[in-house]
Motif scaffolding. Structure first.
Motif, short mmCIF file in Angstrom:
data_model
loop_
_atom_site.label_atom_id
_atom_site.label_comp_id
_atom_site.label_asym_id
_atom_site.label_seq_id
_atom_site.Cartn_x
_atom_site.Cartn_y
_atom_site.Cartn_z
N LEU A 18 0.85 -1.19 0.00
CA LEU A 18 0.00 0.00 0.00
C LEU A 18 0.88 1.24 0.00
CD1 LEU A 18 -2.64 -0.95 2.74
CD2 LEU A 18 -3.08 -0.78 0.28
N LYS A 19 0.38 2.30 -0.58
CA LYS A 19 1.11 3.56 -0.56
C LYS A 19 0.95 4.21 0.81
CE LYS A 19 0.58 4.29 -5.54
NZ LYS A 19 0.04 5.16 -6.60
N MET A 20 1.90 5.07 1.14
CA MET A 20 1.89 5.70 2.44
C MET A 20 0.57 6.42 2.75
SD MET A 20 4.46 8.53 4.08
CE MET A 20 5.91 7.66 3.48
N PRO A 21 0.02 7.22 1.83
CA PRO A 21 -1.26 7.88 2.14
C PRO A 21 -2.39 6.89 2.39
CG PRO A 21 -0.19 8.94 0.27
CD PRO A 21 0.56 7.68 0.54
N GLU A 22 -2.37 5.73 1.70
CA GLU A 22 -3.39 4.72 1.92
C GLU A 22 -3.29 4.13 3.32
OE1 GLU A 22 -4.21 2.63 -2.35
OE2 GLU A 22 -2.21 2.32 -1.51
N ILE A 23 -2.05 3.87 3.75
CA ILE A 23 -1.84 3.33 5.10
C ILE A 23 -2.33 4.31 6.15
CG2 ILE A 23 -0.09 2.59 6.76
CD1 ILE A 23 1.57 1.60 4.37
N ALA A 24 -1.95 5.58 5.96
CA ALA A 24 -2.36 6.61 6.92
C ALA A 24 -3.88 6.73 6.98
CB ALA A 24 -1.72 7.94 6.54
N SER A 25 -4.52 6.68 5.81
CA SER A 25 -5.98 6.83 5.75
C SER A 25 -6.69 5.64 6.38
CB SER A 25 -6.42 7.01 4.29
OG SER A 25 -7.83 7.05 4.20
N LYS A 26 -6.27 4.43 6.04
CA LYS A 26 -6.94 3.24 6.54
C LYS A 26 -6.84 3.09 8.05
CE LYS A 26 -6.58 0.41 2.32
NZ LYS A 26 -8.03 0.15 2.17
N LEU A 27 -5.74 3.57 8.62
CA LEU A 27 -5.52 3.42 10.06
C LEU A 27 -5.77 4.70 10.83
CD1 LEU A 27 -2.27 1.23 10.02
CD2 LEU A 27 -4.64 0.48 10.37
N ALA A 28 -6.16 5.76 10.12
CA ALA A 28 -6.44 7.06 10.76
C ALA A 28 -5.23 7.54 11.56
CB ALA A 28 -7.68 6.97 11.64
N ILE A 29 -4.05 7.42 10.96
CA ILE A 29 -2.82 7.90 11.58
C ILE A 29 -2.35 9.12 10.79
CG2 ILE A 29 -0.43 7.32 12.15
CD1 ILE A 29 -1.20 4.39 12.17
N PRO A 30 -1.97 10.20 11.45
CA PRO A 30 -1.46 11.37 10.73
C PRO A 30 -0.30 11.00 9.83
CG PRO A 30 -1.84 11.90 13.03
CD PRO A 30 -2.01 10.41 12.91
N LEU A 31 -0.21 11.64 8.68
CA LEU A 31 0.83 11.30 7.70
C LEU A 31 2.24 11.42 8.26
CD1 LEU A 31 0.98 10.26 4.83
CD2 LEU A 31 1.11 12.62 4.03
N PRO A 32 2.56 12.48 9.02
CA PRO A 32 3.93 12.56 9.58
C PRO A 32 4.24 11.38 10.51
CG PRO A 32 2.86 14.70 9.69
CD PRO A 32 1.80 13.71 9.30
N ALA A 33 3.26 10.97 11.32
CA ALA A 33 3.48 9.84 12.21
C ALA A 33 3.63 8.55 11.42
CB ALA A 33 2.31 9.71 13.20
N THR A 34 2.84 8.40 10.35
CA THR A 34 2.96 7.22 9.49
C THR A 34 4.35 7.14 8.89
OG1 THR A 34 0.61 7.39 8.93
CG2 THR A 34 1.97 6.01 7.51
N THR A 35 4.89 8.30 8.48
CA THR A 35 6.23 8.35 7.90
C THR A 35 7.28 7.88 8.91
OG1 THR A 35 5.60 10.22 6.50
CG2 THR A 35 7.95 9.84 6.81
N ARG A 36 7.15 8.33 10.16
CA ARG A 36 8.12 7.95 11.18
C ARG A 36 8.07 6.45 11.47
NH1 ARG A 36 6.18 12.77 13.53
NH2 ARG A 36 4.84 11.59 14.95
N VAL A 37 6.86 5.91 11.58
CA VAL A 37 6.72 4.49 11.90
C VAL A 37 7.23 3.64 10.74
CG1 VAL A 37 5.09 2.64 12.42
CG2 VAL A 37 4.80 4.89 13.48
N LEU A 38 6.87 4.02 9.52
CA LEU A 38 7.34 3.26 8.35
C LEU A 38 8.86 3.30 8.25
CD1 LEU A 38 4.72 4.22 5.62
CD2 LEU A 38 5.10 1.96 6.60
N SER A 39 9.44 4.44 8.58
CA SER A 39 10.90 4.57 8.55
C SER A 39 11.54 3.56 9.50
CB SER A 39 11.30 5.99 8.93
OG SER A 39 12.71 6.11 8.99
N SER A 40 10.95 3.42 10.70
CA SER A 40 11.48 2.48 11.68
C SER A 40 11.31 1.04 11.21
CB SER A 40 10.76 2.69 13.01
OG SER A 40 11.16 1.73 13.96
N LEU A 41 10.15 0.73 10.62
CA LEU A 41 9.89 -0.64 10.17
C LEU A 41 10.76 -1.01 8.98
CD1 LEU A 41 6.00 -0.70 10.51
CD2 LEU A 41 7.65 -1.98 11.91
#
Length: 260
Positions: free
Chosen positions: A21-44
């Protein structure tokens, strides 16, 4: 929501999207702010659990083989491969259908192993990674048969019976579910038809450990409804019951079941 919980949520989400999934899709599906999604994805990504590049936000992120490999290693260490799989394979060979084992974890069922008995023609194999929706699954109803009606009402108190992702055969009220449970208790096994996918049916029994009649999991047989009809289910029932008893007797030898 902590970053740890967000990480787990993203991993669970991606199990159902093997192509990513693309980053915006992940953020939208989980209702996580995009900056936070970026940080978590970076760690993973850095830890090797997810494949993807943060430099191109249009790219897709998907699970790496690392997480599935850990799961397979764990199941192998618990004895599922050596202890459980031969029992499932034997039942699948006898029935010619999909056999699945689920274990009880808290108030949820978790799929841990399966065996496909059908080698040609119509095959039934549900999507991997899906949560087991107790009211609409034969496995779920088989477990609920072991509980009192009051316990079932408590567990289903906040359940959304109107969810759109199930078939027309799924119970739509708690009373309809209790009626299905009553029928299952009477005949000795739970069954559903058109509950997840139209044209499919399944039957299941609980795996009960002695002493104490403690339910530790469920065992099911599923396939196209044109093959796995009521008459065929009654033919399969003795094999299914025998396999469930064999699994119950073997459960003490596996730490997978001793966790329950």
């Amino acid at each position: 929501m902590s970053s740890r919980i967000r990480s787990i949520a993203i991993l669970e989400l991606l199990t159902g999207h093997p192509w990513g999934l693309k980053m915006p899709e992940i953020a939208s599906k989980l209702a996580i702010p995009l900056p936070a999604t970026t940080r978590v994805l970076s760690s993973l990504v850095a830890s090797g659990y997810i494949l993807g590049s943060l430099s191109g936000k249009e790219g897709a992120f998907r699970l790496s083989p690392k997480l599935p490999a850990l799961g397979l290693a764990f199941l192998g260490a618990t004895g599922v491969t050596d202890l459980v799989q031969p029992i499932l394979d034997d039942l699948a060979k006898k029935t010619g259908e999909l056999v699945r084992l689920a274990i009880i974890s808290g108030e949820k069922l978790t799929w841990v192993a399966e065996s496909q008995g059908a080698r040609s023609g119509l095959l039934y194999n549900p999507e991997a990674g899906k949560d087991v929706y107790l009211p609409a699954s034969a496995n779920g109803q088989a477990w609920l048969c072991c509980l009192s009606d009051d316990q079932i009402r408590r567990m289903m108190e906040h359940e959304d019976f109107a969810r759109p992702d199930v078939g027309p055969g799924a119970p739509r009220t708690i009373d309809a579910l209790l009626d299905a449970i009553s029928c299952a208790r009477e005949r000795g096994f739970a069954s559903v038809r058109d509950s997840y996918t139209i044209g499919t049916s399944a039957m299941a029994v609980a795996i009960v450990r002695q002493p104490g009649n403690v339910p530790i999991g469920t065992l099911s047989v599923a396939g196209p409804a044109m093959r796995l009809n009521e008459s065929r289910m009654r033919e399969v029932f003795p094999w299914l019951s025998a396999s469930a008893r064999e699994l119950a007797a073997s459960s003490a030898s596996s730490p997978l079941f001793s966790m329950i």
